[in-house]
Motif scaffolding. Structure first.
Motif, PDB file in Angstrom:
ATOM      1  N   ALA A 122       0.814  -1.207   0.000  1.00 20.84           N
ATOM      2  CA  ALA A 122       0.000   0.000   0.000  1.00 20.84           C
ATOM      3  C   ALA A 122       0.853   1.266   0.000  1.00 20.84           C
ATOM      4  O   ALA A 122       0.559   2.239  -0.712  1.00 20.84           O
ATOM      5  CB  ALA A 122      -0.937  -0.003   1.204  1.00 20.84           C
ATOM      6  N   VAL A 126       0.706   4.330  -2.999  1.00 21.13           N
ATOM      7  CA  VAL A 126       0.419   5.745  -2.756  1.00 21.13           C
ATOM      8  C   VAL A 126       1.618   6.620  -3.121  1.00 21.13           C
ATOM      9  O   VAL A 126       1.461   7.742  -3.611  1.00 21.13           O
ATOM     10  CB  VAL A 126       0.002   5.960  -1.286  1.00 21.13           C
ATOM     11  N   PHE A 148      -1.996   8.473   4.963  1.00 24.70           N
ATOM     12  CA  PHE A 148      -2.860   7.326   5.266  1.00 24.70           C
ATOM     13  C   PHE A 148      -3.861   7.697   6.361  1.00 24.70           C
ATOM     14  O   PHE A 148      -5.046   7.346   6.275  1.00 24.70           O
ATOM     15  CB  PHE A 148      -2.017   6.127   5.707  1.00 24.70           C
ATOM     16  N   GLN A 169     -11.727  -0.224   2.598  1.00 24.33           N
ATOM     17  CA  GLN A 169     -10.339   0.173   2.846  1.00 24.33           C
ATOM     18  C   GLN A 169      -9.568   0.338   1.535  1.00 24.33           C
ATOM     19  O   GLN A 169      -8.741   1.249   1.404  1.00 24.33           O
ATOM     20  CB  GLN A 169      -9.656  -0.865   3.732  1.00 24.33           C
ATOM     21  N   ARG A 170      -9.838  -0.528   0.565  1.00 20.37           N
ATOM     22  CA  ARG A 170      -9.167  -0.394  -0.731  1.00 20.37           C
ATOM     23  C   ARG A 170      -9.564   0.916  -1.411  1.00 20.37           C
ATOM     24  O   ARG A 170      -8.731   1.563  -2.059  1.00 20.37           O
ATOM     25  CB  ARG A 170      -9.492  -1.583  -1.626  1.00 20.37           C
ATOM     26  N   LEU A 173      -7.642   3.602   0.095  1.00 17.01           N
ATOM     27  CA  LEU A 173      -6.288   3.559  -0.448  1.00 17.01           C
ATOM     28  C   LEU A 173      -6.233   4.249  -1.810  1.00 17.01           C
ATOM     29  O   LEU A 173      -5.312   5.017  -2.098  1.00 17.01           O
ATOM     30  CB  LEU A 173      -5.822   2.108  -0.566  1.00 17.01           C
TER      31      LEU A 173
END
Length: 330
Positions: A122, A126, A148, A169-170, A173
């Motif tokens: 992750a 990003v 985050f 949550q994805r 992200l």
């Protein structure tokens, strides 16, 4: 551009960050005989988005709204028209000239899993856009952890792979990745349609909080008018490649003028009605953009259609302050 389109492209009470003027995206037709007709995915649309504003773009699947959104970002090249970002027509720029503007225009995709590289952690997902623009100095752990945290993910999440996150949550992200370069406009392409209702509300609230905090603008693409109502200041309704109505969210929902908008709103579940829906005004399927009806493209499904609807295409006309609709009979 005629005066009707020019007025319709002006946002209410906000200076324009982005102006879309007579945007067209046609795809080549298929076959050799008879002469194939172009597929009119986006057919001459105009609107504007102000600083810190959310414009909802709604319509059925296949109406061209996602194509319009991706064309504005130049993920798809326009056939014609202008895409003016803070005074610069980015539609006319070469790939190398457009690159600096890419930082200001980001996207959150519909499917949060397929839009993320499953082999990357992750943190690296990003950080990737920052590295692509030579900003590796902004990729240290503390700055990444702060980004985050801004989208509701803890520091430990940076070490995980996409498969280890839930759907919500994805999507958080994906939002963090879109925010990494501090863009001025984020296109949200059906960002909550793949999520459960409770998670949808959390993501919508997050987007609203980020807008208040950062002043970012959104083009929010969706087919669910109930979702669009909660996040948008204005709404544009799209049908078969064209915008048929645009106006402030309160006015458009309380007083829809175009019969297509009325049909979409009639299909939204009402409070206290459980899962029941009112009978929709729509009949039949969306026509093919390769062979759209003559005149008003909505006439084949419209309960108000008359013979004159086949003869000419209605133009957007003022229905009130900042409210326009395109219909012969309103």
């Amino acid at each position: 551009m005629n005066s009707t389109h020019q007025e319709a492209a002006t946002p209410s009470q906000k200076p324009a960050l982005l102006e879309v003027r007579e945007l067209v995206k046609y795809y080549p037709g298929r076959g050799v005989w008879p002469k194939p007709q172009p597929i009119k995915a986006v057919d001459n649309i105009s609107f504007a988005i102000g600083y810190g504003e959310t414009l909802g773009l709604v319509g059925e699947s296949g109406c061209g709204k996602s194509t319009a959104a991706k064309t504005i970002l130049r993920l798809i090249e326009p056939t014609s028209g202008a895409i003016v970002l803070e005074g610069t027509d980015i539609a006319k720029l070469s790939t190398s000239q457009f690159r600096p503007y890419r930082r200001d225009l980001q996207i959150v995709f519909q499917d949060p899993y397929s839009s993320l590289n499953p082999r990357m952690r992750a943190r690296d997902i990003v950080a990737e856009p920052l590295q692509n623009f030579g900003r590796s100095g902004d990729c240290d752990d503390d700055k990444m952890a702060a980004l985050f945290a801004r989208v509701g993910l803890d520091r430990e999440a940076m070490r995980k792979f996409p498969s280890e996150f839930s759907g919500g949550q994805r999507q958080r992200l994906g939002i963090a990745r879109a925010l990494a370069l501090n863009p001025k406009l984020i296109v949200c392409d059906e960002p909550v349609s793949a999520l459960d209702v409770s998670i949808q509300a959390q993501v919508i609230n997050l987007l609203e909080d980020l807008q208040h905090e950062l002043g970012v603008s959104y083009l929010f693409v969706a087919h669910d008018l109930a979702v669009v109502r909660h996040i948008s200041q204005r709404v544009a309704v799209m049908y078969l490649g064209r915008i048929v109505e645009i106006g402030p969210v309160g006015e458009l929902y309380a007083n829809p003028r175009h019969p297509y908008t009325q049909a979409l709103l009639a299909a939204v579940p009402k409070v206290g009605a459980g899962l029941a829906r009112e009978k929709t005004l729509l009949k039949g399927d969306l026509p093919s953009p390769a062979k759209p009806p003559s005149g008003c493209t909505f006439r084949t499904r419209c309960p108000m259609a008359r013979s004159e609807c086949a003869e000419s295409s209605p133009q957007l006309a003022a229905q009130g302050p900042q409210h326009w609709a395109a219909c012969h009979f309103i």
